[in-house]
Design a protein around this motif. Structure first.
Motif, PDB file in Angstrom:
ATOM      1  N   ILE A  45       3.976   7.135  -3.859  1.00  0.00           N
ATOM      2  CA  ILE A  45       2.616   6.710  -4.983  1.00  0.00           C
ATOM      3  C   ILE A  45       1.475   7.312  -4.282  1.00  0.00           C
ATOM      4  O   ILE A  45       0.401   8.048  -5.170  1.00  0.00           O
ATOM      5  N   GLY A  46       1.246   7.255  -2.893  1.00  0.00           N
ATOM      6  CA  GLY A  46      -0.199   7.442  -2.280  1.00  0.00           C
ATOM      7  C   GLY A  46      -0.043   9.051  -2.432  1.00  0.00           C
ATOM      8  O   GLY A  46      -1.318   9.708  -2.703  1.00  0.00           O
ATOM      9  N   ARG A  47       1.025   9.919  -2.292  1.00  0.00           N
ATOM     10  CA  ARG A  47       1.080  11.274  -2.269  1.00  0.00           C
ATOM     11  C   ARG A  47       0.884  11.769  -3.878  1.00  0.00           C
ATOM     12  O   ARG A  47       0.028  12.787  -4.205  1.00  0.00           O
ATOM     13  N   LEU A  48       1.546  11.045  -4.647  1.00  0.00           N
ATOM     14  CA  LEU A  48       1.105  11.418  -6.060  1.00  0.00           C
ATOM     15  C   LEU A  48      -0.532  11.104  -6.733  1.00  0.00           C
ATOM     16  O   LEU A  48      -0.827  11.987  -7.235  1.00  0.00           O
ATOM     17  N   ALA A  75      -1.015  -2.401  -3.294  1.00  0.00           N
ATOM     18  CA  ALA A  75      -1.274  -1.010  -2.297  1.00  0.00           C
ATOM     19  C   ALA A  75      -1.684   0.025  -2.844  1.00  0.00           C
ATOM     20  O   ALA A  75      -1.790   1.121  -2.171  1.00  0.00           O
ATOM     21  N   ILE A  76      -1.817  -0.020  -4.132  1.00  0.00           N
ATOM     22  CA  ILE A  76      -2.032   1.545  -4.806  1.00  0.00           C
ATOM     23  C   ILE A  76      -3.193   1.364  -5.655  1.00  0.00           C
ATOM     24  O   ILE A  76      -3.777   0.413  -6.090  1.00  0.00           O
ATOM     25  N   ALA A  77      -3.686   2.585  -5.974  1.00  0.00           N
ATOM     26  CA  ALA A  77      -5.100   2.716  -6.793  1.00  0.00           C
ATOM     27  C   ALA A  77      -4.728   2.907  -8.332  1.00  0.00           C
ATOM     28  O   ALA A  77      -5.844   2.665  -9.036  1.00  0.00           O
ATOM     29  N   ILE A  78      -3.914   3.602  -8.663  1.00  0.00           N
ATOM     30  CA  ILE A  78      -3.509   3.819 -10.150  1.00  0.00           C
ATOM     31  C   ILE A  78      -2.772   2.647 -10.560  1.00  0.00           C
ATOM     32  O   ILE A  78      -1.986   1.974 -10.236  1.00  0.00           O
ATOM     33  N   PRO A  79      -2.845   2.661 -12.261  1.00  0.00           N
ATOM     34  CA  PRO A  79      -2.099   1.492 -13.017  1.00  0.00           C
ATOM     35  C   PRO A  79      -0.497   1.687 -12.891  1.00  0.00           C
ATOM     36  O   PRO A  79      -0.124   2.881 -12.565  1.00  0.00           O
TER      37      PRO A  79
END
Lengths: 358, 358
Positions: A45-48, A75-79
């Motif tokens: 998800i970080g790469r995405l 741990a992620i920034a997007i929904p």
């Protein structure tokens, strides 16, 4: 960007991301890691996110996967959207874990009691539900009545919609996917006459990356050009970063989103200077990390290049060993041809650093 | 195939290939070999013919290249078009060598006397001329008057058209290329109001294969969906066979042409059986040489697979080591999963051999 016609649709919010009601058409993807391996999933998800993905869906096939959602979310920034099939307990668990959206067909989770439980949980946390109908998995009843037609997709979606509306739940987004581009277009057109919910669009197809990307581009271009579609996923059997890359290329081609560099090159480069093609590809790859919309020219002629590409933010022109680096038509530096790409990248990175929002 | 709206256009014939007036939208490509190396050029055209290319253009930059055209023409099966810039003597030489078409902008070859000479030669041998206008190479006068707008492309094309019409030459085909998809669409729409000549369509773009293929797919899909376009080339900086492959994928997606296999697979394959994706790709590659339109299913479930894919001409279903080969829903054989692809290929090849026109 051009002002283009868009179907008017309702606004929903998925973890802060607005979908519908004229919001920018958002780009989503789906992880292909095992959700039960949260670290691998988070890394992907970080790469995405870096690639520009604005919403991520993960498969939730079982309890163990559902139990990893809070860890991933944190741990992620997007929904984060949980993809649920058949098991309403997984939906409840996903919502409890804090996901921002569900992909769930309410007609497939059993009784009305279960639907009510899921809806109550979603309502409380304002978690929208995507109803996702697929040409390959229509119910026997629908197939018996409507065959494999666009109407079958629409009626199947409406069945699920009615179940949620009966519970007065309207945080809904709908997708109708099929591997037939023209059937997909016909289905969304029909659905647009029936509901105001925002549309998630995509084409379902198996096969190699190039073929599937081209077919998706054809289907999504037709839908988007008619104003149908509020968010999209390009489904490839490839690293999901490629899905995001292709999605932006489609949106940029249509003038619907801006992102990253736009390459401009001599129209005759293939004919006159075969080395220019390699140069253009090298520039595209070297600047793939730039998010800011910039026009970059790669020209084959040091005499006319800077002038012809005066509308480009930056450019290089090469030929016979000598190269020029220019900006808005003004030559910045003369340098050996083999240093052109590096010099361009340095110049662009320097410019972008000075212009990224603090 | 669906019956779709097509702009009505005049019919021209290029070496037996009908373009315009409702003829199937033909797929063309351009060699990237040196035309002065006829053997390499002939070999590449042979590969393109196998890929389904229906018309081939070669660059004719000089006298030496022009002198190879008869040799090339005699060794290939599809119509040959010479791409000429500025030098009318090369055009005359190309026609004398027996090419089937020219790509030439008559406004760029100098005097009216020269135009008359070229037109006389083309008229005598019934060689059509494609006028090809490109957003990147408009004349100063046109740019001064119309800027970089779609109108500039149209007016530039009409200037060239008028030169030929003045000589009463109407074996004309027109292309308007730009790297801006929406500008290209606007330009062809305008041109459609002004002339009845058939359109060659394409998008001009530099960069990597995937990105350019996606952008071309977007642009060509919009044009074709509006019925604009009688023949097309997808320009990639890649082996030209890829251009043909992408062109057919676009046309097939729109239901405008049929060719080769159509893969059908479980919609949930990505989720439930990761091995199925590899299987679908292996089947696509193994059957890439089949030209006959056939639906091929690749299913992940031996229980439901054959039934769900009963509309497929042939199919395989695999899972947990066991595989089934089926035809129109009827199981032909049960066999180990790792032999499925080979068995399918043999079955399809056998079927095709029995059905190729004598």
């Amino acid at each position: 960007m051009r002002k283009q016609y868009r179907r008017s649709s309702r606004r929903i919010e998925i973890g802060g991301l607005v979908v519908g009601d004229g919001a920018p058409i958002s780009v989503q993807s789906m992880t292909n890691t095992d959700t039960r391996d949260p670290e691998a999933t988070i890394a992907q998800i970080g790469r995405l996110e870096k690639a520009g993905c604005e919403l991520i869906r993960v498969a939730v096939p079982d309890e163990a996967a559902a139990a990893c959602l809070a860890r991933i979310k944190q741990a992620i920034a997007i929904p984060l959207v949980a993809d649920i099939h058949f098991d309403y307990r997984l939906a409840l668990k996903a919502v409890a874990e804090g996901v921002d959206g569900l992909r769930l067909n309410p007609g497939n989770i059993g009784s009305a009691v279960r639907v009510r439980e899921v809806v109550a949980a979603c309502r409380e946390r304002r978690v929208p539900i995507r109803i996702g109908v697929n040409g390959g998995s229509l119910s026997k009843e629908i197939r018996a009545r409507y065959g494999n037609s666009p109407t079958a997709l629409v009626e199947s979606a409406l069945e699920h919609v009615r179940i949620l509306e009966k519970e007065r739940f309207e945080l809904i987004k709908i997708s109708l996917k099929s591997s037939d581009v023209m059937a997909t277009l016909a289905a969304y057109r029909k659905l647009a006459e029936r509901v105001e919910y925002p549309f998630h669009i995509g084409i379902t197809e198996a096969g190699t990356r190039l073929r599937v990307a081209v077919k998706s581009a054809v289907g999504l271009a037709l839908l988007l050009h008619e104003g149908l579609g509020d968010t999209l996923r390009v489904s490839l059997t490839a690293p999901p970063e490629d899905e995001v890359f292709v999605a932006y290329e489609i949106l940029k081609s249509l003038g619907l989103r801006e992102r990253g560099i736009e390459l401009i090159s001599c129209p005759t480069c293939g004919r006159t200077e075969i080395g220019l093609i390699g140069l253009a590809e090298a520039v595209e790859k070297a600047l793939a990390h730039i998010r800011q919309p910039l026009k970059i020219a790669v020209m084959g002629c040091v005499v006319n290049g800077p002038g012809e590409a005066r509308h480009a933010d930056f450019g290089i022109a090469g030929g016979r060993g000598v190269g020029l680096l220019f900006r808005k038509g003004e030559v910045l530096r003369k340098l050996p041809e083999d240093q052109l790409v590096d010099a361009l990248v340095a110049e662009v990175e320097n410019f972008v650093e000075g212009h990224e929002p603090g």
